[in-house]
Design an enzyme around this catalytic site. Sequence first.
Site, PDB file in Angstrom:
ATOM      1  CB  THR A  33      25.846  55.130 136.739  1.00 41.24           C
ATOM      2  OG1 THR A  33      25.796  56.049 135.642  1.00 41.24           O
ATOM      3  CG2 THR A  33      27.212  54.462 136.801  1.00 41.24           C
ATOM      4  CB  CYS A  41      31.627  64.408 133.749  1.00 47.70           C
ATOM      5  SG  CYS A  41      31.359  63.757 135.423  1.00 47.70           S
ATOM      6  NE  ARG A  44      36.489  53.726 135.919  1.00 47.28           N
ATOM      7  CZ  ARG A  44      36.501  52.581 136.583  1.00 47.28           C
ATOM      8  NH1 ARG A  44      37.633  52.099 137.061  1.00 47.28           N
ATOM      9  NH2 ARG A  44      35.371  51.941 136.817  1.00 47.28           N
ATOM     10  NE  ARG A  66      20.921  58.842 140.385  1.00 42.88           N
ATOM     11  CZ  ARG A  66      21.136  57.562 140.147  1.00 42.88           C
ATOM     12  NH1 ARG A  66      20.324  56.903 139.325  1.00 42.88           N
ATOM     13  NH2 ARG A  66      22.154  56.921 140.707  1.00 42.88           N
ATOM     14  CB  CYS A  71      29.946  67.126 135.544  1.00 47.16           C
ATOM     15  SG  CYS A  71      28.524  66.243 134.850  1.00 47.16           S
ATOM     16  CD1 TRP A 431      18.998 101.183 110.442  1.00 51.20           C
ATOM     17  CD2 TRP A 431      18.076 101.476 112.459  1.00 51.20           C
ATOM     18  NE1 TRP A 431      20.017 101.147 111.377  1.00 51.20           N
ATOM     19  CE2 TRP A 431      19.481 101.321 112.623  1.00 51.20           C
ATOM     20  CE3 TRP A 431      17.298 101.664 113.589  1.00 51.20           C
ATOM     21  CZ2 TRP A 431      20.094 101.369 113.873  1.00 51.20           C
ATOM     22  CZ3 TRP A 431      17.914 101.699 114.843  1.00 51.20           C
ATOM     23  CH2 TRP A 431      19.299 101.551 114.962  1.00 51.20           C
ATOM     24  CE1 TYR A 435      20.814  98.230 117.252  1.00 52.00           C
ATOM     25  CE2 TYR A 435      19.257  99.512 118.546  1.00 52.00           C
ATOM     26  CZ  TYR A 435      20.523  98.998 118.359  1.00 52.00           C
ATOM     27  OH  TYR A 435      21.505  99.247 119.284  1.00 52.00           O
ATOM     28  CG  ASP A 451      23.342 101.107 110.784  1.00 57.02           C
ATOM     29  OD1 ASP A 451      22.714 101.621 111.703  1.00 57.02           O
ATOM     30  OD2 ASP A 451      24.589 101.088 110.711  1.00 57.02           O
TER      31      ASP A 451
END
Length: 507
Positions: A33, A41, A44, A66, A71, A431, A435, A451
């Site tokens: 296809t 999807c 089938r 493509r 889906c 620290w 972070y 920490d």
Amino acid sequence: MMPVTLDRDVCYRALQARDARFDGRLFVAVRTTGIYCRPICPARCPKLENVVFYRSAAAAQEAGFRPCLRCRPESSPDLAAWRGTSSTVSRALALIADGALDGDDADVEQLALRLGIGARQLRRLFEKHLGASPIAVAQTRRVLFAKQLIHETRMRMVDVAFAAGFGSLRRFNETFRRLYGRAPSTLRRQGSPRAASGGDRSGITLTLSYVAPYDWPAIIGFLAARAIPGVEVVEADRYQRTIELDGCHGTVEVTPVTGRDALAVTIRFADLRVLPTIVGRIRRVFDLGADVGAIAAHLAKDPWLAPLVTARPGLRLPGAWDGFEMAVRAVLGQQITVTAARRLAGKLVAAHGEPLAQAGEHVAPGLTAVFPRPERLAAVDLASLGMPRARAAALSALATAVATDSRMFHPDADLDAAVARLRALPGVGEWTAQYIAMRVLREPDAFPAADIGLLRAMSAADGTRPTPAALLTRAEAWRPWRAYAAQHLWSSARATAIAPLQEEAVA
């Protein structure tokens, strides 16, 4: 291009079962296809001999397939399963999401230079981990984002083109005709939700998918506890905040979608060209790209972390909207509680924030200002807000540094280099740097070992706490997901009263 090697039998079984755990991990191209799909999807199931499996949508598209209209690959979760093996690819994709390769003059060499490697090496890493070149990834990102805008909004096609990063409407139309053999307007479904141009303050609403589980109560609770008055409002399951980009003001609103593994995001912003940037930042704030299955499996090998991972499946690492804002928050929070830091940030915004320019009936009453720009804070005396003079001086120096270097918080360096660069800023110690790396640079292996919340969470039964050095040694087994281990420890019962709180003083 040859497809990246995947276990065909495993992938095909996932396709046959429509296994949602593989959504975002692989894409299925059907030779007969010329279409590529998500593994969930509903079409089938094709025969095994007719399918090719790819690690990314870009790889499938670059191979000449493509996107499926049924889906909708643009709706698949944006997983980052490769992060643990290539932080360079992770940082490159973050820069691409911010538009580093948008426009007709896209330059891979400049992107590679920002990452500190050669263009050839960058292309090789992309081929290895994603099966596509950096340019192909950027182009696919633009096409799929445009397709999402076409499906989910009623924006004009010219607005869709520029919002998706196309340099012109002509290039946009050519790309879609080449991929789909039809004009982009024919892809729009009748009865799509109404959402006009950026001038309409009712906003543009998009859905952003993630891979379940997702610990929404944890992340909304985290954000609520730190919401800056005037800038952020958290009500029940709704997060709202003001935003500012290139001098333009707006707001974003995020809520979970009932019955779907997705968040609904409403964006109210006049300049549609920055929509991809806004969406990318929202993805980072809510950590939608985390491969929670891989992270949980790795961390659960540690007997200390295993019960924490079981108790909080789908725990995410909250990101930050803006690097400068997050750095200011971190410095404000030194040696004080989260509540006190939030209150101080509110005073900062009230005194120096710019009033929101686009308030209206669709904006929450509590959203009144945008966070101050670094140029503004660099020019005022912050000690008057009631903080120690050393901390005020540190914030002023931070603002001056960011105003001088706008790329201060861009993800263009590895963890060690990024931490070293941050530590060079006045008032930023180990620290704070770790972070910021966790929440701004999205470094999954950042780890603030000193920490106090982490040390308390790792305390022995007799209350004895490990030293930061001992904790750092223990955390070696958690690589490359130490930041997620920290989030689990902060969320544990032993640390919740103070987490995350540091013991770092302003130099």
